[in-house]
Design a protein around this motif. Structure first.
Motif, PDB file in Angstrom:
ATOM      1  N   PRO A  29      19.952   7.158   4.990  1.00  0.00           N
ATOM      2  CA  PRO A  29      19.271   6.205   4.095  1.00  0.00           C
ATOM      3  C   PRO A  29      18.042   6.822   3.449  1.00  0.00           C
ATOM      4  CG  PRO A  29      19.855   5.146   6.172  1.00  0.00           C
ATOM      5  CD  PRO A  29      20.136   6.612   6.345  1.00  0.00           C
ATOM      6  N   LEU A  30      17.719   6.332   2.265  1.00  0.00           N
ATOM      7  CA  LEU A  30      16.621   6.902   1.484  1.00  0.00           C
ATOM      8  C   LEU A  30      15.311   6.950   2.248  1.00  0.00           C
ATOM      9  CD1 LEU A  30      17.243   5.355  -2.046  1.00  0.00           C
ATOM     10  CD2 LEU A  30      17.257   7.778  -1.467  1.00  0.00           C
ATOM     11  N   LYS A  31      15.000   5.873   2.975  1.00  0.00           N
ATOM     12  CA  LYS A  31      13.697   5.826   3.636  1.00  0.00           C
ATOM     13  C   LYS A  31      13.593   6.801   4.802  1.00  0.00           C
ATOM     14  CE  LYS A  31      14.450   2.037   6.959  1.00  0.00           C
ATOM     15  NZ  LYS A  31      13.958   0.707   7.369  1.00  0.00           N
ATOM     16  N   LEU A  32      14.745   7.326   5.276  1.00  0.00           N
ATOM     17  CA  LEU A  32      14.741   8.304   6.371  1.00  0.00           C
ATOM     18  C   LEU A  32      15.061   9.708   5.887  1.00  0.00           C
ATOM     19  CD1 LEU A  32      16.693   6.293   9.115  1.00  0.00           C
ATOM     20  CD2 LEU A  32      14.221   6.608   8.931  1.00  0.00           C
ATOM     21  N   ARG A  33      15.440   9.828   4.610  1.00  0.00           N
ATOM     22  CA  ARG A  33      15.955  11.111   4.142  1.00  0.00           C
ATOM     23  C   ARG A  33      14.892  12.198   4.128  1.00  0.00           C
ATOM     24  NH1 ARG A  33      19.427  10.353  -1.013  1.00  0.00           N
ATOM     25  NH2 ARG A  33      20.287   8.800   0.404  1.00  0.00           N
ATOM     26  N   LEU A  50      16.163  14.142  -3.664  1.00  0.00           N
ATOM     27  CA  LEU A  50      16.135  12.796  -3.127  1.00  0.00           C
ATOM     28  C   LEU A  50      16.493  11.738  -4.156  1.00  0.00           C
ATOM     29  CD1 LEU A  50      12.978  13.047  -0.885  1.00  0.00           C
ATOM     30  CD2 LEU A  50      15.370  13.420  -0.282  1.00  0.00           C
ATOM     31  N   GLU A  51      16.020  11.877  -5.380  1.00  0.00           N
ATOM     32  CA  GLU A  51      16.321  10.859  -6.381  1.00  0.00           C
ATOM     33  C   GLU A  51      17.654  11.188  -7.028  1.00  0.00           C
ATOM     34  OE1 GLU A  51      11.918  11.503  -6.125  1.00  0.00           O
ATOM     35  OE2 GLU A  51      13.546  12.773  -6.767  1.00  0.00           O
ATOM     36  N   THR A  99      10.399 -11.969  -7.213  1.00  0.00           N
ATOM     37  CA  THR A  99       9.242 -12.411  -6.460  1.00  0.00           C
ATOM     38  C   THR A  99       8.469 -11.239  -5.923  1.00  0.00           C
ATOM     39  OG1 THR A  99      10.436 -12.496  -4.374  1.00  0.00           O
ATOM     40  CG2 THR A  99      10.528 -14.467  -5.745  1.00  0.00           C
ATOM     41  N   LEU A 100       7.234 -11.498  -5.568  1.00  0.00           N
ATOM     42  CA  LEU A 100       6.362 -10.434  -5.059  1.00  0.00           C
ATOM     43  C   LEU A 100       6.904  -9.871  -3.761  1.00  0.00           C
ATOM     44  CD1 LEU A 100       3.758  -8.884  -5.414  1.00  0.00           C
ATOM     45  CD2 LEU A 100       2.568 -10.697  -4.190  1.00  0.00           C
ATOM     46  N   ASP A 101       7.377 -10.726  -2.854  1.00  0.00           N
ATOM     47  CA  ASP A 101       7.893 -10.258  -1.566  1.00  0.00           C
ATOM     48  C   ASP A 101       9.113  -9.369  -1.745  1.00  0.00           C
ATOM     49  OD1 ASP A 101       5.941 -11.567  -0.217  1.00  0.00           O
ATOM     50  OD2 ASP A 101       7.126 -13.371   0.197  1.00  0.00           O
ATOM     51  N   GLU A 102       9.983  -9.707  -2.714  1.00  0.00           N
ATOM     52  CA  GLU A 102      11.167  -8.890  -2.947  1.00  0.00           C
ATOM     53  C   GLU A 102      10.781  -7.493  -3.398  1.00  0.00           C
ATOM     54  OE1 GLU A 102      13.216 -11.165  -5.810  1.00  0.00           O
ATOM     55  OE2 GLU A 102      14.237 -12.448  -4.353  1.00  0.00           O
ATOM     56  N   ASN A 103       9.746  -7.407  -4.210  1.00  0.00           N
ATOM     57  CA  ASN A 103       9.336  -6.105  -4.712  1.00  0.00           C
ATOM     58  C   ASN A 103       8.601  -5.290  -3.672  1.00  0.00           C
ATOM     59  OD1 ASN A 103      10.066  -5.908  -7.659  1.00  0.00           O
ATOM     60  ND2 ASN A 103       9.153  -7.940  -7.582  1.00  0.00           N
ATOM     61  N   ILE A 104       8.072  -5.929  -2.654  1.00  0.00           N
ATOM     62  CA  ILE A 104       7.475  -5.176  -1.545  1.00  0.00           C
ATOM     63  C   ILE A 104       8.578  -4.573  -0.694  1.00  0.00           C
ATOM     64  CG2 ILE A 104       6.161  -5.417   0.588  1.00  0.00           C
ATOM     65  CD1 ILE A 104       4.436  -7.466  -0.816  1.00  0.00           C
ATOM     66  N   VAL A 105       9.642  -5.348  -0.469  1.00  0.00           N
ATOM     67  CA  VAL A 105      10.753  -4.845   0.338  1.00  0.00           C
ATOM     68  C   VAL A 105      11.475  -3.722  -0.388  1.00  0.00           C
ATOM     69  CG1 VAL A 105      12.966  -5.459   1.365  1.00  0.00           C
ATOM     70  CG2 VAL A 105      11.049  -7.059   1.500  1.00  0.00           C
ATOM     71  N   ALA A 106      11.716  -3.897  -1.703  1.00  0.00           N
ATOM     72  CA  ALA A 106      12.349  -2.854  -2.524  1.00  0.00           C
ATOM     73  C   ALA A 106      11.328  -2.400  -3.551  1.00  0.00           C
ATOM     74  CB  ALA A 106      13.584  -3.411  -3.229  1.00  0.00           C
ATOM     75  N   PRO A 107      10.499  -1.414  -3.228  1.00  0.00           N
ATOM     76  CA  PRO A 107       9.369  -1.034  -4.080  1.00  0.00           C
ATOM     77  C   PRO A 107       9.785  -0.769  -5.518  1.00  0.00           C
ATOM     78  CG  PRO A 107       9.311   0.137  -1.985  1.00  0.00           C
ATOM     79  CD  PRO A 107      10.611  -0.589  -2.036  1.00  0.00           C
ATOM     80  N   LEU A 108       8.899  -1.176  -6.421  1.00  0.00           N
ATOM     81  CA  LEU A 108       9.172  -0.994  -7.841  1.00  0.00           C
ATOM     82  C   LEU A 108       9.363   0.462  -8.196  1.00  0.00           C
ATOM     83  CD1 LEU A 108       6.617  -3.487  -9.394  1.00  0.00           C
ATOM     84  CD2 LEU A 108       9.079  -3.728  -9.348  1.00  0.00           C
ATOM     85  N   LEU A 109       8.676   1.333  -7.475  1.00  0.00           N
ATOM     86  CA  LEU A 109       8.790   2.764  -7.775  1.00  0.00           C
ATOM     87  C   LEU A 109      10.236   3.211  -7.719  1.00  0.00           C
ATOM     88  CD1 LEU A 109       7.599   5.590  -8.186  1.00  0.00           C
ATOM     89  CD2 LEU A 109       7.490   5.773  -5.695  1.00  0.00           C
ATOM     90  N   LEU A 110      10.946   2.810  -6.649  1.00  0.00           N
ATOM     91  CA  LEU A 110      12.329   3.228  -6.472  1.00  0.00           C
ATOM     92  C   LEU A 110      13.196   2.692  -7.595  1.00  0.00           C
ATOM     93  CD1 LEU A 110      14.448   4.592  -4.742  1.00  0.00           C
ATOM     94  CD2 LEU A 110      14.672   2.472  -3.444  1.00  0.00           C
ATOM     95  N   LYS A 111      12.952   1.417  -7.980  1.00  0.00           N
ATOM     96  CA  LYS A 111      13.739   0.819  -9.044  1.00  0.00           C
ATOM     97  C   LYS A 111      13.499   1.531 -10.372  1.00  0.00           C
ATOM     98  CE  LYS A 111      13.812  -3.769  -6.943  1.00  0.00           C
ATOM     99  NZ  LYS A 111      13.511  -5.202  -7.139  1.00  0.00           N
ATOM    100  N   VAL A 120       0.836  -1.201   0.000  1.00  0.00           N
ATOM    101  CA  VAL A 120       0.000   0.000   0.000  1.00  0.00           C
ATOM    102  C   VAL A 120       0.868   1.247   0.000  1.00  0.00           C
ATOM    103  CG1 VAL A 120      -1.716   1.320   1.287  1.00  0.00           C
ATOM    104  CG2 VAL A 120      -1.934  -1.164   1.119  1.00  0.00           C
ATOM    105  N   ASP A 121       1.921   1.242   0.825  1.00  0.00           N
ATOM    106  CA  ASP A 121       2.826   2.388   0.868  1.00  0.00           C
ATOM    107  C   ASP A 121       3.467   2.632  -0.495  1.00  0.00           C
ATOM    108  OD1 ASP A 121       2.277   2.827   3.496  1.00  0.00           O
ATOM    109  OD2 ASP A 121       4.111   1.895   4.271  1.00  0.00           O
TER     110      ASP A 121
END
Length: 685
Positions: A364-368, A228-229, A450-462, A200-201
């Motif tokens: 780190p990106l998630k805290l920036r 940021l990017e 895998t789906l779980d990998e893409n949740i951990v590293a969101p596709l948006l960032l990639k 969701v995030d």
């Protein structure tokens, strides 16, 4: 050219490759049309080129939009089927299969959002390229004629409802399934879920980015102009295990103390100048000398931070201790020169460019984004606390022939504060590890893992990381290295970026005039004492965060940032107009109301201005010595220097003229910025 085409091909979702903007085809068309423009720049040829390229862009955008609608329909059909299964699944108390179905739709939605974002960036890059090669602005014509049309397909790419509807359905159902199995919860009834879902995030972040909507933290973070990017790699260059929170905290304390140091002298600068035999308007030089030195300190601190963060911060603290000590000693030495020298040293100790860069490079990106918001909040709090502290220094005594009064106590207090900070910095600050990060070639978007990998590293960032390398100008932006000179940085500035830097200059000029001359103006017209001036300035400073909350939560989501930008410029102009003293007696309500409108408008303007600047500025300016933060700092500092110089020069005129004479340049510069914004308005799309 070959390398560029190869990256484009590798980064596409292969089964969708025929639906992407054909970048190579349009570049060839640019080359074909350019000789016509070079040979004959007549109106007729201009018109034919505009129409020709408009047709090409329309066809390319239509291809993207029709495919987008097709994919939305497929996702909508799948969601409808899942909705029909939902009641039966709840009755069996087995939601795992249903949840997996929604996650798969969310997974495919993220792919579609990446596809759409890639094409949106491609359109922007193509428009810039066309403008670069021709002698007139195609972007202005194209955006003006397409963006507001009722059948606008351009709007479908940048701000369309269909994707939002699909995203809302996936988010709502995943939230419902996660919390109490869909019985008592709804995304519409609570602003923040107790256990937010990573999928969701990711979807929400992707939709916000696509539509240019924002949250308060996003808005406040952009206020710091920390791009940021900024990483060309697919991985976060800052490892979480290397992140040191206490060092970040000390970095923010440094930002807070420096803003306190800047504004703590404002309520008493005029009286201090008078006590040393100078004119009250010399307060402009006293306040502005700090900004003069900051013009130079920003450059050498930015260069020094290429090698270290701790050493320049230690040096900064030592210089600030010396500067504030000189400032305090000037009273007993009866030396206006020592007073100015003290403020110059304080400016030489300005490490705000290091504060920005530490957050950009070492968090780190998630805290920036949170760290960026913390930087802005710390600065705003310091701006309010500086004048407020001056209220507590209303005393007069001597120790060992050293005078401690309202004029000298700001210097002694700040010297002591910087000494304590120096010790804490020496003991607790951890120098970040510096590694040469080698960009890794990530997998193509078609092999998403895998789906779980893409949740951990969101596709948006990639996808964003890939997009940034895809649509760069082949001649100048394929070099991903930071610029190494001020001229190289200047050549990367597009007209829209130059205008936004000018807008930043304008608002800083207006704010400095307002703040720096407040003690002189209020003393002349209203006989205000130091306490009254300090309280007034502190109240203005306290409006910073509430104003940004309102803009970040509401205005920036209700209106386009360029609309808020233009509206706030106009409100700032109105505030300046209301500040003039013309015919009628100048009253406290007029002064307070006009200054409040001016200050709040400038705060709103600063937020959207830096937000736009961070989006339109080249990503090459996100790192290195001559980065975007340095350029904005220099523009703002130069504005303060000129504003303070204006106040001092105006002191040679009769005091009754001071207000109008200093406001006139602010008004003219503000009008100029409004005109410049109007000229580049469509390039901010």
């Amino acid at each position: 050219m070959v390398a560029f085409g190869k990256r484009l091909k590798e980064s596409q979702i292969q089964e969708w490759k025929e639906y992407y903007i054909d970048y190579k085809f349009i570049k060839k068309k640019v080359t074909q049309f350019k000789p016509q423009v070079d040979d004959d720049v007549g109106t007729q040829d201009h018109s034919s080129v505009l129409k020709g390229f408009s047709r090409i862009m329309d066809n390319q955008i239509e291809k993207v939009v029709l495919f987008l609608l097709e994919q939305q329909g497929l996702l909508g059909h799948r969601l409808s089927s899942l909705g029909q299964q939902r009641n039966a699944v709840f009755q069996q108390n087995n939601i795992c299969e249903l949840e997996q179905g929604y996650r798969q739709v969310g997974h495919d939605l993220l792919r579609l959002l990446c596809f759409l974002e890639m094409n949106a960036i491609g359109i922007r890059k193509i428009l810039k390229k066309i403008d670069k090669h021709f002698y007139y602005k195609f972007t202005d014509y194209y955006v003006r004629t397409r963006s507001n049309h009722p059948y606008s397909q351009l709007q479908q790419v940048f701000k369309q409802v269909g994707v939002g509807a699909v995203a809302g359905s996936v988010s709502r159902n995943l939230a419902a399934l996660q919390d109490h199995q869909g019985i008592h919860t709804s995304i519409y009834d609570q602003s923040v879920l107790s256990n937010p879902d990573a999928m969701v995030d990711s979807i929400n972040a992707a939709v916000r980015k696509l539509s240019n909507s924002t949250s308060f933290l996003d808005f406040l973070g952009k206020h710091a102009l920390i791009i940021l990017e900024d990483s060309p790699s697919l991985q976060d260059p800052v490892a979480e295990e290397n992140f040191h929170f206490l060092s970040l905290f000390l970095n923010l304390v440094n930002a807070f103390l420096y803003m306190v140091n800047t504004y703590i002298v404002v309520p008493t600068a005029d009286s201090y100048s008078l006590s040393l035999g100078a004119a009250a308007t010399v307060c402009g030089v006293v306040i502005g000398s700090m900004a003069v030195a900051q013009l130079f300190s920003s450059i050498y601190f930015s260069a020094w931070s290429n090698r270290s963060y701790l050493k320049p911060l230690l040096f900064s603290s030592i210089v600030l201790i010396v500067g504030n000590t000189f400032y305090a000693l000037a009273y007993d030495m009866n030396s206006i020169v020592l007073l100015l020298l003290g403020r110059l040293f304080c400016g030489l100790g300005s490490a705000r460019v290091i504060n920005r860069r530490y957050i950009s490079d070492c968090v780190p990106l998630k805290l920036r984004m949170k760290a960026s918001a913390g930087f802005v909040s710390a600065s705003a709090l310091g701006m309010a606390c500086g004048p407020a502290l001056a209220c507590f220094f209303q005393t007069n005594f001597k120790i060992c022939n050293l005078t401690f009064n309202e004029n000298t106590l700001p210097g002694w207090f700040m010297a002591s504060a910087w000494l304590v900070f120096l010790l804490l910095l020496w003991i607790y600050f951890k120098e970040p590890e510096r590694e040469d990060v080698v960009p890794q070639q990530g997998p193509s978007t078609s092999s998403l893992g895998t789906l779980d990998e893409n949740i951990v590293a969101p596709l948006l960032l990639k996808c964003v990381a890939k997009q940034k390398t895809i649509y760069e100008d082949e001649n100048c932006e394929e070099d991903r290295e930071p610029v190494n000179s001020i001229m190289s940085a200047y050549r990367l500035l597009s007209p829209s970026v130059k205008v936004q830097l000018f807008v930043y200059f304008m608002l800083k000029y207006a704010m400095e005039i307002l703040v720096a001359e407040s003690s002189v103006i209020t003393s002349y017209y209203f006989s205000w004492q130091t306490n009254a001036v300090a309280i007034f300035l502190a109240c203005l400073g306290l409006t910073v965060l509430p104003v940004n909350v309102i803009v970040g939560h509401h205005f920036s989501n209700m209106f386009e940032e360029r609309q808020v930008l233009l509206a706030s410029e106009m409100m700032l102009c109105i505030g300046i107009l209301l500040s003039f003293h013309i015919i009628v007696p100048y009253s406290v309500p007029q002064y307070v109301a006009s200054e409040f409108i001016t200050f709040v408008s400038a705060e709103v303007l600063e937020g959207v201005n830096l937000s736009l600047l961070s989006r339109v500025m080249s990503s090459r300016l996100s790192r290195g010595t001559f980065n975007g933060g340095l350029l904005s700092t220099e523009a703002g500092t130069l504005a303060r220097v000129i504003a303070d110089g204006t106040i001092t020069v105006s002191g040679y005129l009769p005091e009754k003229w001071l207000l109008n004479v200093t406001l006139l340049p602010s008004f003219l510069i503000c009008i100029s910025s409004i005109v410049a914004t109007g000229v580049t308005y469509n390039s901010l799309y």
